[in-house]
Design an enzyme around this catalytic site. Structure first.
Site, PDB file in Angstrom:
ATOM      1  N   HIS A 206       0.345 -56.802 -89.172  1.00  0.00           N
ATOM      2  CA  HIS A 206       0.070 -57.888 -90.122  1.00  0.00           C
ATOM      3  C   HIS A 206      -1.176 -57.612 -90.957  1.00  0.00           C
ATOM      4  O   HIS A 206      -1.301 -58.107 -92.062  1.00  0.00           O
ATOM      5  CB  HIS A 206       0.000 -59.225 -89.387  1.00  0.00           C
ATOM      6  CG  HIS A 206       1.355 -59.686 -88.984  1.00  0.00           C
ATOM      7  ND1 HIS A 206       1.848 -59.498 -87.718  1.00  0.00           N
ATOM      8  CD2 HIS A 206       2.348 -60.256 -89.712  1.00  0.00           C
ATOM      9  CE1 HIS A 206       3.089 -59.949 -87.677  1.00  0.00           C
ATOM     10  NE2 HIS A 206       3.421 -60.415 -88.858  1.00  0.00           N
ATOM     11  N   ARG A 313       4.914 -67.078 -94.343  1.00  0.00           N
ATOM     12  CA  ARG A 313       4.432 -66.923 -92.957  1.00  0.00           C
ATOM     13  C   ARG A 313       3.399 -68.018 -92.685  1.00  0.00           C
ATOM     14  O   ARG A 313       2.195 -67.809 -92.824  1.00  0.00           O
ATOM     15  CB  ARG A 313       3.773 -65.557 -92.778  1.00  0.00           C
ATOM     16  CG  ARG A 313       4.716 -64.377 -92.820  1.00  0.00           C
ATOM     17  CD  ARG A 313       3.951 -63.081 -92.536  1.00  0.00           C
ATOM     18  NE  ARG A 313       4.813 -61.980 -92.208  1.00  0.00           N
ATOM     19  CZ  ARG A 313       5.228 -61.067 -93.090  1.00  0.00           C
ATOM     20  NH1 ARG A 313       4.865 -61.136 -94.346  1.00  0.00           N
ATOM     21  NH2 ARG A 313       6.017 -60.073 -92.695  1.00  0.00           N
ATOM     22  N   ARG A 350       8.934 -70.360 -92.887  1.00  0.00           N
ATOM     23  CA  ARG A 350       9.114 -69.965 -91.497  1.00  0.00           C
ATOM     24  C   ARG A 350       8.164 -70.793 -90.651  1.00  0.00           C
ATOM     25  O   ARG A 350       6.959 -70.828 -90.917  1.00  0.00           O
ATOM     26  CB  ARG A 350       8.796 -68.478 -91.320  1.00  0.00           C
ATOM     27  CG  ARG A 350       8.891 -68.084 -89.857  1.00  0.00           C
ATOM     28  CD  ARG A 350       8.774 -66.621 -89.673  1.00  0.00           C
ATOM     29  NE  ARG A 350       7.394 -66.175 -89.704  1.00  0.00           N
ATOM     30  CZ  ARG A 350       7.047 -64.904 -89.627  1.00  0.00           C
ATOM     31  NH1 ARG A 350       7.967 -63.964 -89.560  1.00  0.00           N
ATOM     32  NH2 ARG A 350       5.788 -64.544 -89.651  1.00  0.00           N
ATOM     33  N   GLU A 450      15.360 -60.859 -85.371  1.00  0.00           N
ATOM     34  CA  GLU A 450      14.313 -59.854 -85.166  1.00  0.00           C
ATOM     35  C   GLU A 450      14.165 -59.464 -83.695  1.00  0.00           C
ATOM     36  O   GLU A 450      13.352 -58.624 -83.354  1.00  0.00           O
ATOM     37  CB  GLU A 450      12.975 -60.336 -85.731  1.00  0.00           C
ATOM     38  CG  GLU A 450      12.532 -61.702 -85.270  1.00  0.00           C
ATOM     39  CD  GLU A 450      11.246 -62.188 -85.962  1.00  0.00           C
ATOM     40  OE1 GLU A 450      10.562 -61.389 -86.613  1.00  0.00           O
ATOM     41  OE2 GLU A 450      10.937 -63.385 -85.817  1.00  0.00           O
ATOM     42  N   ASN A 473      10.622 -55.681 -89.148  1.00  0.00           N
ATOM     43  CA  ASN A 473       9.370 -55.227 -88.509  1.00  0.00           C
ATOM     44  C   ASN A 473       9.474 -55.381 -87.002  1.00  0.00           C
ATOM     45  O   ASN A 473       9.170 -54.464 -86.240  1.00  0.00           O
ATOM     46  CB  ASN A 473       8.173 -56.047 -89.000  1.00  0.00           C
ATOM     47  CG  ASN A 473       8.040 -56.015 -90.500  1.00  0.00           C
ATOM     48  OD1 ASN A 473       8.524 -55.096 -91.132  1.00  0.00           O
ATOM     49  ND2 ASN A 473       7.397 -57.022 -91.069  1.00  0.00           N
ATOM     50  N   ASP A 474       9.886 -56.566 -86.583  1.00  0.00           N
ATOM     51  CA  ASP A 474      10.003 -56.790 -85.138  1.00  0.00           C
ATOM     52  C   ASP A 474      11.290 -56.205 -84.577  1.00  0.00           C
ATOM     53  O   ASP A 474      11.302 -55.701 -83.457  1.00  0.00           O
ATOM     54  CB  ASP A 474       9.924 -58.294 -84.828  1.00  0.00           C
ATOM     55  CG  ASP A 474       8.479 -58.764 -84.809  1.00  0.00           C
ATOM     56  OD1 ASP A 474       7.634 -58.032 -84.258  1.00  0.00           O
ATOM     57  OD2 ASP A 474       8.190 -59.828 -85.368  1.00  0.00           O
ATOM     58  N   ARG A 484       4.364 -51.997 -83.198  1.00  0.00           N
ATOM     59  CA  ARG A 484       4.185 -51.831 -84.648  1.00  0.00           C
ATOM     60  C   ARG A 484       2.715 -51.719 -85.052  1.00  0.00           C
ATOM     61  O   ARG A 484       2.410 -51.350 -86.183  1.00  0.00           O
ATOM     62  CB  ARG A 484       4.870 -52.982 -85.402  1.00  0.00           C
ATOM     63  CG  ARG A 484       4.345 -54.331 -85.047  1.00  0.00           C
ATOM     64  CD  ARG A 484       5.253 -55.441 -85.549  1.00  0.00           C
ATOM     65  NE  ARG A 484       4.875 -55.952 -86.845  1.00  0.00           N
ATOM     66  CZ  ARG A 484       5.311 -57.097 -87.345  1.00  0.00           C
ATOM     67  NH1 ARG A 484       6.183 -57.842 -86.674  1.00  0.00           N
ATOM     68  NH2 ARG A 484       4.932 -57.499 -88.521  1.00  0.00           N
ATOM     69  N   CYS A 521      13.693 -59.625 -94.675  1.00  0.00           N
ATOM     70  CA  CYS A 521      12.346 -59.986 -95.130  1.00  0.00           C
ATOM     71  C   CYS A 521      11.281 -59.152 -94.438  1.00  0.00           C
ATOM     72  O   CYS A 521      10.097 -59.404 -94.584  1.00  0.00           O
ATOM     73  CB  CYS A 521      12.087 -61.476 -94.956  1.00  0.00           C
ATOM     74  SG  CYS A 521      12.181 -62.017 -93.250  1.00  0.00           S
TER      75      CYS A 521
HETATM   76  C1  PEP Z   1       9.531 -59.195 -89.315  1.00  0.00           C
HETATM   77  O1  PEP Z   1       9.354 -59.171 -88.093  1.00  0.00           O
HETATM   78  O2  PEP Z   1      10.170 -58.319 -89.923  1.00  0.00           O
HETATM   79  C2  PEP Z   1       8.967 -60.275 -90.127  1.00  0.00           C
HETATM   80  C3  PEP Z   1       9.274 -60.417 -91.391  1.00  0.00           C
HETATM   81  O3  PEP Z   1       8.069 -61.111 -89.539  1.00  0.00           O
HETATM   82  P1  PEP Z   1       6.562 -60.689 -89.188  1.00  0.00           P
HETATM   83  O4  PEP Z   1       6.271 -59.409 -89.905  1.00  0.00           O
HETATM   84  O5  PEP Z   1       5.677 -61.782 -89.642  1.00  0.00           O
HETATM   85  O6  PEP Z   1       6.588 -60.543 -87.715  1.00  0.00           O
HETATM   86 MG    MG Z   2       8.576 -60.897 -87.055  1.00  0.00          MG
END
Ligand code: PEP
Ligand code: MG
Length: 600
Positions: A206, A313, A350, A450, A473-474, A484, A521
């Site tokens: 993040h 977010r 979200r 995710e 991402n997750d 990550r 996303c």
């Molecule tokens: C993700 O996990 O891809 C996502 C968009 O949420 P975050 O990056 O905030 O975990």
């Molecule tokens: Mg996520």
């Protein structure tokens, strides 16, 4: 990785890391200490008691003056309802600096135990924190973190450490730190900070995401930057390649100045497409949306060519503060976002995904976990703290009367969790109805896909929601078992891994069967290298940070859906992630040789 360069007179070297936010920046290094202080405890003689007492009182005065100064500046720069919250926290901290329990008892310890001021303050702070920890009342219990913060501030003055250096950063610097939390990063002022470099972190952490939102070039995961760079060194940060040139020679500097010029003019050229649709030359349209962390970013995603906000977010609302946002604050914030979008554009809100690397200071969220990414985060936290969840839901629903909003639930792992969350949403709607508060009763409710279990049962989840948004991402983190935020395993973070491609395919076909929309996303959506593969999957929407939108739009507009399908089909036939990456990189470089494809 570090390579010394002996050709230049000054001590010059190259530090390599992960390009986390694109752009080239040049400036002087500003070393920021974000580590927790470990002050030395020392026994003192009776003669030294007066000296330590004076030193402690001086540090308290300095800390108070500093805080008053920050308070005055914050009030001047903000002046909205949010600043009242800050104001209140400052006042609580200022009062504590006069508190008998904190000040007098520390002085007593210096005198009676014959220990230095740092040690005495630490001992006393521990005692007070334990005292607050045992309180029944949650408000009083939360005061323990105030005590810890106040003590830390005094301690920084005692040890002459540069604690609040984020506030003291002067114009034109490059921040170099061991680590920056997402909350720290959010406080960086892009008018002052040209770039930042940290030892830790990965591309989809993040911290990296916030850097891209702020449009600050960044290199993360360097491992040794803080050891190799001295304050005041001249630096070139290449956020595209993930490199830092320390004290560059004249020729190197000139080459990077040229690269910076080219990159900036490339970006300026891309933005000309802003108002055109993201449509392939054979007529396939994909919606491009923006990801935001703060309401202020809404304008930026629209001016970069997004058609709506695909991911807000909202957990960032809970960071850098000690109290929780009120229903009114939620309402005003979401209303502001929706009102700053063109009419009819939706905002996907979200619900807060706190936990993992986004930690709220409120004690209620504190969890001692060795694996925070697998702990109480996202919707699990919402279900565990229903009153906090409902406060947010009421704010969202109220704001839905003023613009098009959608609710998106993060970290759903199964049907039962989804049903529980939906029940709370329905109950909250009934409550508002009874109170006669207007809201959009048809507000769409969707989920992030995710967690691998959700991807596997996406066919069961799809009929029970209005949309899917894939959080790559997750999803990649959990499917490939790659943290990550960990630079040591970032080489294994492979978005084109056959397992990921298959999962994406499966999720999208579940969505198609249930006739719901599906988007991505995660950061993958904003990586130009992956655009054709994602287009080939036939997604309805790609949601990304503002700076990525023009580039992705250009790639879509210069491609055909047919070639995107072909590329995907080829990729799906391959056995390993390395093969797929090499194939896609070759094809993309062939088609778009002039573009600045970030080194992934
Ligand atoms: C993700 O996990 O891809 C996502 C968009 O949420 P975050 O990056 O905030 O975990
Ligand atoms: Mg996520």
């Amino acid at each position: 990785m570090i390579m010394a360069d002996n050709n230049t007179q000054t001590l010059s070297c190259v530090v390599s890391g992960i390009g986390a936010s694109p752009g080239i920046a040049i400036g002087r290094a500003f070393l920021l200490d974000r580590g927790k202080l470990k002050p030395r405890g020392e026994k003192i003689s009776s003669d030294q008691v007066a000296f330590e007492t004076e030193r402690f009182l001086e540090a308290v005065t300095d800390a108070r003056l500093e805080l008053e100064d920050i308070k005055a500046k914050t009030l001047k720069s903000k002046g909205n309802e949010v600043s009242e919250q800050h104001n209140y926290i400052f006042d609580v901290h200022l009062l504590m600096m006069k508190d008998k329990m904190l000040i007098d008892d520390t002085l007593l310890l210096i005198k009676e135990k014959k220990i230095n001021a740092e040690w005495a303050l630490n001992l006393n702070c521990e005692k007070i924190v334990n005292f607050f920890k045992q309180m029944q009342d949650s408000y009083l219990r939360e005061r323990q973190s105030d005590v810890a913060h106040v003590s830390e501030r005094i301690l920084r003055h005692l040890t002459k450490s540069d604690y609040d250096s984020i506030d003291k950063i002067s114009r034109g610097v490059i921040v170099v730190a061991h680590d920056l939390s997402p909350a720290d990063t959010l406080q960086l002022n892009p008018q002052k900070v040209n770039a930042f470099v940290i030892d830790l972190g990965g591309r989809t952490s993040h911290t990296a995401i916030v850097a891209r939102s702020l449009e600050i070039p960044a290199v993360v995961g360097t491992e040794y930057a803080t050891e190799k760079i001295n304050g005041g060194d001249r630096l070139v940060v290449d956020g595209i390649e993930g490199k830092i040139i320390v004290n560059p020679g004249r020729e190197q500097l000139a080459a990077y100045q040229e690269k910076k010029k080219q990159y900036n003019s490339f970006q300026a050229h891309l933005i000309l497409n802003r108002d055109l649709p993201a449509e392939t030359t054979d007529g396939f349209r994909v919606a491009l949306a923006g990801n935001i962390e703060t309401p202020e970013e809404t304008e930026s995603v629209i001016s970069h060519g997004a058609s709506n906000v695909g991911l807000y977010r909202t957990e960032f609302l809970y960071l850098n503060r000690q109290t929780l946002p009120s229903e009114e604050e939620h309402f005003l914030t979401y209303k502001k976002v929706t009102e700053s979008l063109p009419q009819g554009s939706a905002t996907t809100i979200r619900t807060f995904d706190l936990g993992a690397d986004k930690i709220a200071e409120s004690e209620r969220f504190h969890e001692d976990s060795v694996n925070p990414a697998l702990g109480l985060r996202g919707v699990r936290l919402c279900l565990n703290h229903q009153e906090i969840f409902v406060t947010q839901l009421r704010g969202i629903l109220k704001a839905s009367h003023y613009g098009k909003l959608k609710i998106m639930l993060p970290m759903i792992s199964g049907l039962q969790e989804l049903r529980r969350a939906r029940k709370i949403i329905e109950d909250t709607k009934l409550e508002l109805e009874r109170e006669g508060v207007p809201f959009d009763s048809e507000i769409p409710v969707g989920i992030m896909i995710e967690v691998p279990s959700a991807a596997v049962i996406s066919d069961q989840l799809a009929p029970e929601v209005d949309f899917f948004s894939i959080g790559t991402n997750d999803l990649i983190q959990y499917t490939l078992a790659i943290d990550r935020s960990n630079e040591h395993v970032s080489y294994l973070y492979e978005p084109l891994h056959p397992a990921i491609l298959r999962l994406l395919n499966q999720i999208i076909s579940s969505a198609r069967q249930a006739e719901i929309t599906v988007s991505i996303c995660g950061e993958m959506a904003g990586e130009p290298l992956y655009t054709l593969v994602l287009l080939g999957l036939g997604l309805d929407k790609l949601s990304m940070n503002a700076i990525s939108i023009p580039h992705i739009k250009q790639i879509v507009r210069q491609s055909t859906f047919v070639e995107a399908r072909e590329m995907l089909q080829e990729a799906l036939k391959m056995d390993t992630a390395v093969e797929v990456e090499a194939y896609v990189a070759k094809e993309m470089n062939k088609r778009f040789p002039e573009t600045f494809l970030m080194k992934i």
